[in-house]
Design an enzyme around this catalytic site. Structure first.
Site, PDB file in Angstrom:
ATOM      1  N   ASP A   1     -62.984 -53.332  16.401  1.00  0.00           N
ATOM      2  CA  ASP A   1     -63.822 -54.478  16.758  1.00  0.00           C
ATOM      3  C   ASP A   1     -63.629 -55.629  15.774  1.00  0.00           C
ATOM      4  O   ASP A   1     -63.348 -55.415  14.598  1.00  0.00           O
ATOM      5  CB  ASP A   1     -65.297 -54.039  16.792  1.00  0.00           C
ATOM      6  CG  ASP A   1     -66.167 -55.032  17.552  1.00  0.00           C
ATOM      7  OD1 ASP A   1     -65.622 -55.856  18.304  1.00  0.00           O
ATOM      8  OD2 ASP A   1     -67.399 -54.972  17.385  1.00  0.00           O
TER       9      ASP A   1
ATOM     10  N   HIS B   1     -56.732 -60.917  19.383  1.00  0.00           N
ATOM     11  CA  HIS B   1     -56.292 -59.709  20.089  1.00  0.00           C
ATOM     12  C   HIS B   1     -54.820 -59.431  19.807  1.00  0.00           C
ATOM     13  O   HIS B   1     -54.419 -58.284  19.617  1.00  0.00           O
ATOM     14  CB  HIS B   1     -56.513 -59.857  21.601  1.00  0.00           C
ATOM     15  CG  HIS B   1     -57.962 -59.963  21.989  1.00  0.00           C
ATOM     16  ND1 HIS B   1     -58.924 -59.132  21.466  1.00  0.00           N
ATOM     17  CD2 HIS B   1     -58.619 -60.799  22.838  1.00  0.00           C
ATOM     18  CE1 HIS B   1     -60.110 -59.451  21.985  1.00  0.00           C
ATOM     19  NE2 HIS B   1     -59.951 -60.466  22.817  1.00  0.00           N
TER      20      HIS B   1
ATOM     21  N   LEU C   1     -48.113 -36.436  16.325  1.00  0.00           N
ATOM     22  CA  LEU C   1     -49.435 -37.073  16.390  1.00  0.00           C
ATOM     23  C   LEU C   1     -49.752 -37.294  17.866  1.00  0.00           C
ATOM     24  O   LEU C   1     -48.874 -37.704  18.615  1.00  0.00           O
ATOM     25  CB  LEU C   1     -49.374 -38.425  15.655  1.00  0.00           C
ATOM     26  CG  LEU C   1     -50.518 -39.415  15.898  1.00  0.00           C
ATOM     27  CD1 LEU C   1     -51.807 -38.950  15.222  1.00  0.00           C
ATOM     28  CD2 LEU C   1     -50.164 -40.811  15.366  1.00  0.00           C
TER      29      LEU C   1
HETATM   30  C1  IPE Z   1     -66.295 -52.052  21.908  1.00  0.00           C
HETATM   31  O1  IPE Z   1     -66.202 -53.353  21.402  1.00  0.00           O
HETATM   32  C2  IPE Z   1     -65.155 -51.762  22.788  1.00  0.00           C
HETATM   33  C3  IPE Z   1     -63.830 -51.853  22.213  1.00  0.00           C
HETATM   34  C4  IPE Z   1     -63.495 -52.000  20.969  1.00  0.00           C
HETATM   35  C5  IPE Z   1     -62.787 -51.730  23.170  1.00  0.00           C
HETATM   36  P1  IPE Z   1     -67.164 -54.507  21.945  1.00  0.00           P
HETATM   37  O2  IPE Z   1     -66.971 -55.643  21.033  1.00  0.00           O
HETATM   38  O3  IPE Z   1     -66.925 -54.742  23.376  1.00  0.00           O
HETATM   39  O4  IPE Z   1     -68.595 -53.839  21.739  1.00  0.00           O
HETATM   40  P2  IPE Z   1     -70.051 -54.406  22.035  1.00  0.00           P
HETATM   41  O5  IPE Z   1     -70.159 -54.582  23.513  1.00  0.00           O
HETATM   42  O6  IPE Z   1     -70.189 -55.685  21.281  1.00  0.00           O
HETATM   43  O7  IPE Z   1     -70.974 -53.341  21.528  1.00  0.00           O
HETATM   44  C1  IPE Z   2     -62.425 -55.952  19.933  1.00  0.00           C
HETATM   45  O1  IPE Z   2     -62.636 -57.214  19.423  1.00  0.00           O
HETATM   46  C2  IPE Z   2     -61.414 -55.931  21.041  1.00  0.00           C
HETATM   47  C3  IPE Z   2     -61.958 -55.597  22.348  1.00  0.00           C
HETATM   48  C4  IPE Z   2     -63.193 -55.309  22.635  1.00  0.00           C
HETATM   49  C5  IPE Z   2     -61.009 -55.601  23.444  1.00  0.00           C
HETATM   50  P1  IPE Z   2     -63.679 -58.200  20.075  1.00  0.00           P
HETATM   51  O2  IPE Z   2     -62.981 -58.997  21.138  1.00  0.00           O
HETATM   52  O3  IPE Z   2     -64.881 -57.474  20.551  1.00  0.00           O
HETATM   53  O4  IPE Z   2     -64.024 -59.127  18.859  1.00  0.00           O
HETATM   54  P2  IPE Z   2     -65.438 -59.742  18.479  1.00  0.00           P
HETATM   55  O5  IPE Z   2     -66.409 -58.608  18.417  1.00  0.00           O
HETATM   56  O6  IPE Z   2     -65.787 -60.715  19.555  1.00  0.00           O
HETATM   57  O7  IPE Z   2     -65.202 -60.390  17.161  1.00  0.00           O
HETATM   58 MG    MG Z   3     -66.679 -57.029  19.676  1.00  0.00          MG
END
Ligand code: IPE
Ligand code: IPE
Ligand code: MG
Length: 249
Positions: free
Chosen positions: A26, A43, A137
């Site tokens: 995240d 990303h 792995l």
């Molecule tokens: C959780 O991340 C899902 C992934 C990393 C794929 P999000 O950023 O979507 O989580 P929430 O919704 O904020 O909890």
């Molecule tokens: C995690 O990073 C990637 C996915 C959920 C696909 P985020 O896109 O949730 O990044 P933040 O949380 O907005 O910084």
């Molecule tokens: Mg996020």
């Protein structure tokens, strides 16, 4: 610990390397925003971290790495971000599978992949087949995955296979239908990006997993950060309901 046994019943050696690490990657969006770049740039950078973490796990002899790439809730994001993530996923599958195979990595995907475009579904099936007998792995990507979805699909299969016989089902009955039935439960869970939640990841399997949260955003999660998480794990005492004295006997 043998394959398929529940880590909630067998206590792994303390101080040992985790056998299975599960990660919520995240913070990509915030990493980009901090640099005044579009979320998509975060990303893209996140994919680099994925490559590095796979290598670290492989180098440390970790047997299972499970990465949350796209949750069943992530469809709620703006359409252009969802479509960018899909293209990124397709591109990564196309480019990386051969390299994973060369490195002896078994590739698996968990989640409801029926919602993905046919090109992605094809890459997933090809990748899983190509790498099926690798054993260095096991890399699992959770894509369109939700912990509640997993429990429900397992329950539906379990009931269907019981041919309508009414039965008192046990935990083991359900566990064999969960989408990660080929792996032991995670020993270590890592979430980057400073949120302290599970976000519908592996709900069943995380029952006794050691949890590690870091403020570090996923694109910044480097070798040093990885080692800090492992060191934190190695300082824990896993008790699974017992007392400290019992564990130290
Ligand atoms: C959780 O991340 C899902 C992934 C990393 C794929 P999000 O950023 O979507 O989580 P929430 O919704 O904020 O909890
Ligand atoms: C995690 O990073 C990637 C996915 C959920 C696909 P985020 O896109 O949730 O990044 P933040 O949380 O907005 O910084
Ligand atoms: Mg996020």
């Amino acid at each position: 610990m043998s394959l398929g046994t529940s880590s909630t019943r067998e206590i792994p050696d303390t101080g040992a390397m985790p056998q299975h690490i599960a990660i919520i990657m995240d913070g990509n969006g915030r990493w980009a925003r901090k640099r005044l770049m579009p979320r998509m740039a975060g990303h893209k950078q996140g994919v680099e971290t994925v490559r590095n973490v796979i290598k670290s796990c492989s180098d440390h002899g970790i047997e299972y790495l499970t990465l949350f790439a796209f949750s069943s809730e992530n469809w709620r994001r703006p359409a252009d971000e969802v479509s960018f993530l899909m293209q990124l996923f397709a591109g990564a599958l196309e480019q990386e599978i051969a390299r994973l195979h060369e490195n002896g990595i078994r590739f698996r995907v968990i989640g409801d992949i029926s919602r993905f475009e046919s090109r992605i579904v094809k890459f997933i099936h090809q990748g899983e087949q190509l790498t099926a007998s690798n054993s260095r792995l096991t890399l699992t990507i959770a894509a369109n995955y939700g912990g509640r979805w997993d429990i429900m699909q397992a329950m539906n299969k379990m009931v269907k296979n019981s041919h309508g016989l009414s039965k008192q089902f046990k935990e083991e009955d359900l566990a064999q239908y969960l989408s990660m039935n080929y792996a032991p439960e995670p020993d270590l869970f890592i979430r980057t990006g400073g949120e302290y939640r599970i976000s519908n990841f592996l709900l069943w399997q995380l029952a006794y997993t050691e949890l590690y949260f870091t403020e570090t955003l996923w694109p910044d999660f480097n070798e040093k950060e990885f080692d800090l998480a492992i060191q934190s794990y190695q300082r824990r005492e896993r008790r699974f309901g017992q007392t400290s004295e019992q564990i130290q006997q």
